[in-house]
Design an enzyme around this catalytic site. Structure first.
Site, PDB file in Angstrom:
ATOM      1  N   ALA A  66       0.726  -1.049   0.127  1.00 40.64           N
ATOM      2  CA  ALA A  66       0.003   0.100   0.011  1.00 40.64           C
ATOM      3  C   ALA A  66       0.943   1.154  -0.110  1.00 40.64           C
ATOM      4  CB  ALA A  66      -0.707  -0.131   1.240  1.00 40.64           C
ATOM      5  N   GLY A 111       0.671  -4.858   0.983  1.00 40.37           N
ATOM      6  CA  GLY A 111      -0.559  -5.018   0.048  1.00 40.37           C
ATOM      7  C   GLY A 111      -0.357  -5.533  -1.163  1.00 40.37           C
ATOM      8  N   GLU A 114      -0.495  -9.258  -0.432  1.00 35.98           N
ATOM      9  CA  GLU A 114      -2.056  -9.710  -0.253  1.00 35.98           C
ATOM     10  C   GLU A 114      -2.675  -9.820  -1.704  1.00 35.98           C
ATOM     11  OE1 GLU A 114      -1.776  -6.359   2.600  1.00 35.98           O
ATOM     12  OE2 GLU A 114      -2.936  -7.536   4.067  1.00 35.98           O
ATOM     13  N   GLU A 134       4.398  -4.864   7.452  1.00 39.68           N
ATOM     14  CA  GLU A 134       3.716  -3.625   8.144  1.00 39.68           C
ATOM     15  C   GLU A 134       3.881  -3.423   9.591  1.00 39.68           C
ATOM     16  OE1 GLU A 134       2.360  -6.149   5.961  1.00 39.68           O
ATOM     17  OE2 GLU A 134       0.909  -5.354   4.810  1.00 39.68           O
TER      18      GLU A 134
HETATM   19  N1  DAK Z   1       4.676   3.394  -1.096  1.00 36.84           N
HETATM   20  C1  DAK Z   1       4.904   4.434  -1.574  1.00 36.84           C
HETATM   21  N2  DAK Z   1       6.113   4.435  -2.263  1.00 36.84           N
HETATM   22  C2  DAK Z   1       6.930   3.591  -2.370  1.00 36.84           C
HETATM   23  C3  DAK Z   1       6.584   2.146  -1.678  1.00 36.84           C
HETATM   24  C4  DAK Z   1       5.412   2.007  -0.852  1.00 36.84           C
HETATM   25  N3  DAK Z   1       4.881   1.013  -0.365  1.00 36.84           N
HETATM   26  N4  DAK Z   1       7.538   1.425  -2.112  1.00 36.84           N
HETATM   27  C5  DAK Z   1       8.496   2.022  -2.583  1.00 36.84           C
HETATM   28  N5  DAK Z   1       8.292   3.258  -2.988  1.00 36.84           N
HETATM   29  C6  DAK Z   1       8.742   4.505  -3.593  1.00 36.84           C
HETATM   30  C7  DAK Z   1       9.904   4.900  -2.658  1.00 36.84           C
HETATM   31  O1  DAK Z   1       9.571   5.895  -1.842  1.00 36.84           O
HETATM   32  C8  DAK Z   1      10.872   5.547  -3.867  1.00 36.84           C
HETATM   33  O2  DAK Z   1      10.294   6.825  -4.184  1.00 36.84           O
HETATM   34  P1  DAK Z   1      11.324   8.141  -4.481  1.00 36.84           P
HETATM   35  O3  DAK Z   1      12.012   8.187  -3.115  1.00 36.84           O
HETATM   36  O4  DAK Z   1      11.839   7.666  -5.833  1.00 36.84           O
HETATM   37  O5  DAK Z   1      10.175   9.100  -4.637  1.00 36.84           O
HETATM   38  C9  DAK Z   1      10.638   4.478  -5.074  1.00 36.84           C
HETATM   39  O6  DAK Z   1       9.358   3.961  -4.723  1.00 36.84           O
HETATM   40  C10 DAK Z   1      11.745   3.788  -5.317  1.00 36.84           C
HETATM   41  O7  DAK Z   1      11.690   2.740  -3.893  1.00 36.84           O
HETATM   42  P2  DAK Z   1      13.185   2.699  -3.207  1.00 36.84           P
HETATM   43  O8  DAK Z   1      14.083   4.060  -3.531  1.00 36.84           O
HETATM   44  O9  DAK Z   1      12.967   2.342  -1.893  1.00 36.84           O
HETATM   45  O10 DAK Z   1      13.867   1.434  -4.048  1.00 36.84           O
HETATM   46  P3  DAK Z   1      14.758   0.177  -3.470  1.00 36.84           P
HETATM   47  O11 DAK Z   1      15.118  -0.698  -4.860  1.00 36.84           O
HETATM   48  O12 DAK Z   1      15.814   0.795  -2.763  1.00 36.84           O
HETATM   49  O13 DAK Z   1      13.753  -0.398  -2.468  1.00 36.84           O
HETATM   50  C11 DAK Z   1      11.787  -1.697  -1.624  1.00 36.84           C
HETATM   51  C12 DAK Z   1      12.602  -1.326  -2.807  1.00 36.84           C
HETATM   52  C13 DAK Z   1      10.588  -2.320  -2.003  1.00 36.84           C
HETATM   53  C14 DAK Z   1      12.613  -2.522  -0.942  1.00 36.84           C
HETATM   54  C15 DAK Z   1      11.458  -0.677  -0.842  1.00 36.84           C
HETATM   55  O14 DAK Z   1      11.099   0.599  -1.583  1.00 36.84           O
HETATM   56  C16 DAK Z   1      10.759  -0.512   0.324  1.00 36.84           C
HETATM   57  O15 DAK Z   1      10.913  -1.205   1.399  1.00 36.84           O
HETATM   58  N6  DAK Z   1       9.345  -0.231  -0.022  1.00 36.84           N
HETATM   59  C17 DAK Z   1       8.409  -0.200   1.050  1.00 36.84           C
HETATM   60  C18 DAK Z   1       7.884  -1.588   1.120  1.00 36.84           C
HETATM   61  C19 DAK Z   1       6.771  -1.865   2.377  1.00 36.84           C
HETATM   62  O16 DAK Z   1       7.097  -1.674   3.403  1.00 36.84           O
HETATM   63  N7  DAK Z   1       5.567  -2.196   1.913  1.00 36.84           N
HETATM   64  C20 DAK Z   1       4.336  -2.511   2.705  1.00 36.84           C
HETATM   65  C21 DAK Z   1       3.695  -1.249   2.709  1.00 36.84           C
HETATM   66  S1  DAK Z   1       2.399  -1.249   4.141  1.00 36.84           S
HETATM   67  C22 DAK Z   1      -4.286  -1.264   6.163  1.00 36.84           C
HETATM   68  C23 DAK Z   1      -4.289  -1.008   4.848  1.00 36.84           C
HETATM   69  C24 DAK Z   1      -3.348  -1.416   4.143  1.00 36.84           C
HETATM   70  C25 DAK Z   1      -2.215  -1.954   4.653  1.00 36.84           C
HETATM   71  C26 DAK Z   1      -2.282  -2.074   5.780  1.00 36.84           C
HETATM   72  C27 DAK Z   1      -3.295  -1.671   6.857  1.00 36.84           C
HETATM   73  N8  DAK Z   1      -5.507  -0.667   6.999  1.00 36.84           N
HETATM   74  C28 DAK Z   1      -6.298   0.282   6.670  1.00 36.84           C
HETATM   75  C29 DAK Z   1      -5.815  -1.374   8.150  1.00 36.84           C
HETATM   76  C30 DAK Z   1      -1.130  -2.296   3.750  1.00 36.84           C
HETATM   77  C31 DAK Z   1      -0.108  -1.882   4.203  1.00 36.84           C
HETATM   78  C32 DAK Z   1       1.226  -1.986   3.402  1.00 36.84           C
HETATM   79  O17 DAK Z   1       1.227  -2.379   2.256  1.00 36.84           O
END
Ligand code: DAK
Length: 260
Positions: A66, A111, A114, A134
């Site tokens: 997400a 997400g 998921e 998360e």
């Molecule tokens: N959201 C927004 N931007 C993201 C992103 C994300 N999930 N993942 C990557 N990006 C963006 C980065 O911010 C970066 O943007 P700029 O800095 O270039 O503007 C660009 O994509 C490239 O990412 P990186 O520079 O970080 O690239 P790397 O190759 O170094 O790293 C990575 C790739 C996938 C390992 C890293 O980007 C990363 O860790 N991303 C976050 C992964 C993550 O934590 N995903 C889970 C998100 S939380 C709920 C509803 C929904 C959810 C939960 C609760 N409720 C309402 C109860 C769901 C939650 C999630 O999915």
């Protein structure tokens, strides 16, 4: 609806939806979920389409979760509404009678994992990575991750992934049963399309009934599951596909299914 965050391709009964937000590694914001819901509803209703493949645009990411920037300042009611929309769309994909295959081409985190899990099964490229990060952000999974992961890989493995936020590679995902196979990135879409074509060559009502029976059976006890199966098995005998499939076998020829 014109899509800004999705690419939709159609080729001979097959739809391929790519999540396409390269600047955020295909992360899901509200607008993307709204588009995804619209696209899935149209594919579900489209008589020309019998199977959906979901993948991520580009080489690096399926869906990196997400959208964290979008979620950062949400209030509790806004967070709940965002979660409810994601749950609704993912449940729509899961419950749609037409088969849905995830072609996981890169990061499938949060997400993204998921989304892959609400599809009927997952084929991964060697570049794919899976995880539910998360808790590292101070939240729980919100699009069904706490529910579907345990059903797919077992409670203990799911809890380890949920509690540690560890990211696993494609071979580990294969080992624990999260994906069905791992192929080279360059071959991913051809392999998935090959599986899709094989499914499309079968009786589509029987394929859909099998999906419904398997899905509903997982939510109930074995006796109720057997009743669901018996009902759908019976229904097959009211279809032209059953007559054609069995006649073709006895006439030693390939069946020409019509999906009726
Ligand atoms: N959201 C927004 N931007 C993201 C992103 C994300 N999930 N993942 C990557 N990006 C963006 C980065 O911010 C970066 O943007 P700029 O800095 O270039 O503007 C660009 O994509 C490239 O990412 P990186 O520079 O970080 O690239 P790397 O190759 O170094 O790293 C990575 C790739 C996938 C390992 C890293 O980007 C990363 O860790 N991303 C976050 C992964 C993550 O934590 N995903 C889970 C998100 S939380 C709920 C509803 C929904 C959810 C939960 C609760 N409720 C309402 C109860 C769901 C939650 C999630 O999915």
């Amino acid at each position: 609806m014109a899509y800004e965050n999705l690419l939709l391709e159609k080729e001979d009964r097959l739809a391929i939806l790519y999540i396409n937000r390269p600047k955020a590694l295909n992360a899901l914001n509200n607008a993307t979920l709204v588009e995804l819901k619209d696209a899935v509803l149209k594919i579900k209703a489209d008589p020309e389409i019998d199977l959906l493949i979901i993948s991520g645009a580009g080489e690096k990411s399926f869906v990196a979760g997400a959208d964290i920037a979008f979620m950062q300042n949400l209030t509790a009611p806004e967070g709940r509404a965002f979660g409810a929309l994601g749950q609704e769309v993912f449940r729509l994909i899961e419950a749609m009678e037409k088969p849905v295959i995830a072609a996981v081409n890169g990061f499938a985190l949060g997400g993204g994992c998921e989304l892959a899990m609400c599809c009927d099964f997952r084929i991964a490229s060697t570049k794919a990575k899976f995880g539910q990060p998360e808790v590292g952000l101070g939240i729980t999974p919100g699009f069904g991750g706490t529910q579907r992961l345990a059903r797919l890989v077992g409670l203990g493995m799911a809890k380890q992934m949920l509690f540690t936020a560890d990211v696993i590679n494609a071979n580990e995902a294969l080992r624990i049963g999260l994906v069905n196979s791992v192929v080279e990135q360059t071959e991913l879409m051809d392999v998935v399309k090959g599986i899709a074509r094989k499914i499309l060559s079968k009786g589509q009502l029987a394929v859909r009934f099998s999906k419904v029976a398997a899905n509903e059976g997982m939510q109930t006890d074995i006796d109720r599951g057997m009743t669901i199966e018996a009902d759908l098995f019976g229904l097959c005998f009211a279809t032209e596909d059953q007559k054609e499939g069995m006649t073709a076998f006895l006439e030693k020829r390939k069946p020409g299914f019509t999906g009726k």
